[in-house]
Scaffold this active site. Structure first.
Site, short mmCIF file in Angstrom:
data_model
loop_
_atom_site.label_atom_id
_atom_site.label_comp_id
_atom_site.label_asym_id
_atom_site.label_seq_id
_atom_site.Cartn_x
_atom_site.Cartn_y
_atom_site.Cartn_z
N LYS A 1 0.82 -1.28 0.04
CA LYS A 1 -0.06 0.02 -0.14
C LYS A 1 0.65 1.35 -0.03
O LYS A 1 1.85 1.21 0.57
CB LYS A 1 -0.89 0.05 1.19
CG LYS A 1 -2.04 -0.75 1.04
CD LYS A 1 -2.94 -0.75 -0.05
CE LYS A 1 -3.79 0.40 -0.07
NZ LYS A 1 -4.82 0.43 1.05
N GLU B 1 -6.85 12.58 2.64
CA GLU B 1 -7.85 12.09 3.10
C GLU B 1 -7.91 13.03 4.40
O GLU B 1 -9.11 13.41 4.73
CB GLU B 1 -7.65 10.76 3.40
CG GLU B 1 -7.81 9.60 2.51
CD GLU B 1 -7.53 8.32 2.53
OE1 GLU B 1 -8.23 7.54 2.32
OE2 GLU B 1 -6.42 8.12 3.27
#
Ligand code: ARG
Length: 459
Positions: free
Chosen positions: A282, A289
């Site tokens: 990832k 965000e």
């Protein structure tokens, strides 16, 4: 000893102190509180309420307090309910008997209103300056983007190609209005409440005009009740920060989308991305965000304060103490969000191939075909239907749109170049439009606007 020991006997219950103390958060108003006290002392001097020696004694003590606060040697005492109490106590320890004259003609009500306006003016300007930093980066990225284009979206469906620079500057212009709003709020709050006293002014010869000028305010209050009870300047500041947060949130949301494998329009720099504790592959857009997430909190700070204010009668009510934490929090959060997002925007790599590939599908040029027909005399509604029919046909029968266009009696071979990659975006020629001509002009205007705003922010 409390500030009101003359009136109330015995001590205040510890539970009251624990509940009402504001020192842990209003400490950060210390520099503004000291500035307010200096101006007040000089005003008392001008009014003949303090002798020249007394003025000097108090100013020296205030300087000492400032030094102690700055170098961390200031010792708060258990009875210091707020920053005003702490400073006055220490000034009295340092200056002796004259310390008892510091609060002449003043209340903590006009004192805190003054402190908070000074703080808000400075911090909102600093936020505006940080916004300009982000706008500069957007402009630099727009300038470097050249002719790169991507699909513009409506309903998150590909609509028409736009230059990447145009897309980036769209965020830049909304931020320009944030700068405007912040500066307008600063201008409106540039009014000194000092001299309003607890609520009604004073019988003593105070000098609100003089203290306002001394503190760098543009004016003094017109109405003492309004001066001590009004917090619309905080609400306005919180609104400006919340809306700025909403704009950062939208920018964040696009970064989240663009960095997905599905879009593949952008790749975050490793220094501005985060990994997963479990999933080794990832690379996450946490800054984007969080920029999106913080907007919720900023909106909450605004609505919380409005709810606090809505039922308050004139003039000061202790509820007003609840104005500070949301303001401090919104200022802190937005400054961190701006810094991090500016870093992200400066370092993110845009993947031109993927952007352009996504924008090269023939149907994003559909409106160009329709406009081509309009130029040859066909009413737009009819042209829209013709092209819509061809696009529908192409999809249903799996025939390339080019072929259908070439075969169509009103279009033909002559119209097919409109479908070639990169052509449609060049046809957005109207002012403010998404093509190279208007975007070059826009970029110049944006750059001039940034220079002008830079001057406004720093004056
Ligand atoms: N800590 C208070 C506030 O933030 C200061 C003013 C206190 N005034 C009073 N009358 N108790 O609002």
């Amino acid at each position: 000893m409390t500030l009101w020991h003359g009136r109330l006997s015995g001590g205040t219950d510890d539970l009251v102190m624990e509940f009402s103390v504001s020192l842990p958060f209003d400490q950060r108003l210390a520099v503004d509180d000291l500035a307010g006290s200096r101006a007040h002392v000089r005003g008392l001097g001008r009014g003949g309420l303090l002798s020249a020696d007394e003025v000097t004694g108090l100013l020296v003590a205030l300087d000492t307090v400032e030094g102690e606060l700055a170098d961390g040697t200031f010792v708060f005492s258990a009875g210091d309910e707020d920053i005003h109490t702490a400073v006055e106590r220490r000034v009295t320890e340092l200056a002796g008997a004259v310390g008892a004259r510091l609060h002449t003609g003043r209340s903590r009500n006009d004192q805190i209103a003054t402190d908070l306006r000074l703080y808000a003016k400075r911090e909102l300007r600093a936020v505006a300056s940080a916004v300009l930093g982000l706008q500069r980066v957007l402009l630099e990225r727009a300038e470097a983007a050249g002719r790169v284009y991507l699909p513009g979206y409506t309903h998150l469906q590909r609509a028409q190609p736009v230059l990447l620079s145009h897309h980036l500057l769209a965020h830049g212009w909304s931020l320009a209005r944030d700068v405007d709003r912040l500066l307008a709020s600063v201008e409106r709050m540039d009014v000194s409440p000092l001299g309003a006293g607890a609520l009604a002014g004073s019988s003593l010869p105070l000098d609100p005009d003089g203290t306002a000028a001394d503190l760098g305010f543009a004016a003094r209050f017109e109405n003492s009740l309004d001066a001590v009870s009004d917090r619309d300047f905080v609400a306005e500041g919180l609104f400006d920060l919340a809306l700025l947060g909403v704009h950062l949130s939208r920018l964040g949301e696009e970064l989240v989308l663009w960095t997905t494998e599905e879009f593949g329009f952008a790749v975050l720099d490793d220094a501005f991305a985060t990994g997963s504790s479990m999933l080794p592959q990832k690379k996450n857009p946490d800054v984007a965000e969080l920029a999106r997430g913080k907007a919720g909190r900023l909106i909450g700070n605004l609505t919380g304060l409005l709810a606090t204010l809505k039922g308050l009668p004139l003039a000061y009510n202790r509820d007003l103490q609840e104005d500070k934490e949301p303001l401090f929090d919104s200022v802190d959060q937005i400054r961190r969000a701006l810094a991090a997002l500016t870093g992200v925007m400066a370092t993110t790599r845009f993947v031109a191939e993927n952007m352009e590939e996504a924008a090269n599908g023939p149907s994003v040029a559909a409106v160009d075909l329709a406009e081509w027909l309009v130029e040859r005399g066909m009413p737009f509604r009819q042209a829209h239907a013709v092209v819509g029919g061809l696009v529908g046909d192409s999809l249903a029968r799996q025939v390339p749109l080019e072929e259908l266009v070439a075969a169509h009696p009103d279009l033909g071979e002559e119209a097919t170049p409109l479908l070639a990659p990169g052509v449609a975006v060049t046809r957005r020629t109207t002012p403010g439009g998404a093509g190279p001509g208007p975007v070059a002009d826009q970029m110049e205007r944006f750059s001039a606007r940034l220079d002008a705003d830079q001057t406004r922010v720093s004056t």
